[in-house]
Design a protein around this motif. Sequence first.
Motif, short mmCIF file in Angstrom:
data_model
loop_
_atom_site.label_atom_id
_atom_site.label_comp_id
_atom_site.label_asym_id
_atom_site.label_seq_id
_atom_site.Cartn_x
_atom_site.Cartn_y
_atom_site.Cartn_z
N THR A 8 0.60 3.07 -9.34
CA THR A 8 0.64 1.86 -10.17
C THR A 8 0.37 2.13 -11.65
OG1 THR A 8 -1.72 1.41 -9.77
CG2 THR A 8 -0.11 0.43 -8.24
N LYS A 42 4.67 4.32 -14.60
CA LYS A 42 5.12 3.04 -15.14
C LYS A 42 5.17 3.13 -16.66
CE LYS A 42 0.85 0.51 -15.94
NZ LYS A 42 0.11 -0.72 -15.70
N PRO A 43 5.96 2.24 -17.31
CA PRO A 43 6.87 1.25 -16.70
C PRO A 43 8.12 1.92 -16.13
CG PRO A 43 7.08 1.23 -19.07
CD PRO A 43 5.95 2.17 -18.78
N MET A 44 8.56 1.45 -14.99
CA MET A 44 9.67 2.09 -14.30
C MET A 44 10.99 2.02 -15.08
SD MET A 44 9.11 1.48 -10.20
CE MET A 44 8.78 -0.26 -10.28
N ASN A 59 4.16 -3.15 -9.34
CA ASN A 59 4.64 -1.79 -9.55
C ASN A 59 4.85 -1.03 -8.25
OD1 ASN A 59 4.68 -1.50 -12.51
ND2 ASN A 59 2.50 -1.92 -12.34
#
Length: 237
Positions: free
Chosen positions: A28, A33-35, A119
């Motif tokens: 997470t 992230k961010p994906m 996420n």
Amino acid sequence: MQGSRRLRPFRPARVPSWDLSIVLEGLTGHPFKPMESVSEKLLTIKTVLLVALSSLKRVGDLQALSISPSCMDFAPGLVKVFLRPRPDYVPKVPSTPFRFQQVVLEAFSPAEEGSVSLNLCPVRALRIYVDRTAQWLGSDQLFVCFGGKSRGSAVTKQRMSHWIVEAISLAYEVRGLTSPLGVRAHSTRAVASSQAFFKGSSTEDVCAAAGWSSPSTFIKFYSLDVRMAPGSRVLSA
């Protein structure tokens, strides 16, 4: 052979070789992230692991998934995604129902929008993965190579297994923990199915999702003790 089995009977593992909660928490945060903007490698290994955990499928089954319209369909609003293996797929166990089975992955509730758990949504991860790989995709296989001369080409089962192990190990490392030893990609089946059963899913539902024809397969080879002992709760309070 019968004598050797009596002398050294099969003793399946009863405890997980890695902690699912640690891995999910690691996925997470940074660098996963961010994906929408993480490296293609991190996006790929994270998406493969999330799909493996949420589908309960073996690596060979995941390799058989396709982006063909007849094999993948996102529901309106991205509330779920329907996945099917390509028609020419021959499973490891010919009698497995997965050859004609539809895999349904559900998205997290819209109420969780913006939360950490978003996420970990397999549907969102797949949508982002499909959109980003569409620019250089060279195969109708869902999961493809992300770098080098093989970029965009179909990936092997062995490479996908390495991705899953690498994702688990990296999730530990970003939490500041030592990567567990002896992790195998196939362990996702045992960890995920045992967690689903512990959370209330019936044996029949777990076996149907994993493609096991008999509950005895799950109980004998895959069932793990994922419960937390009362004493552990006291010390962690």
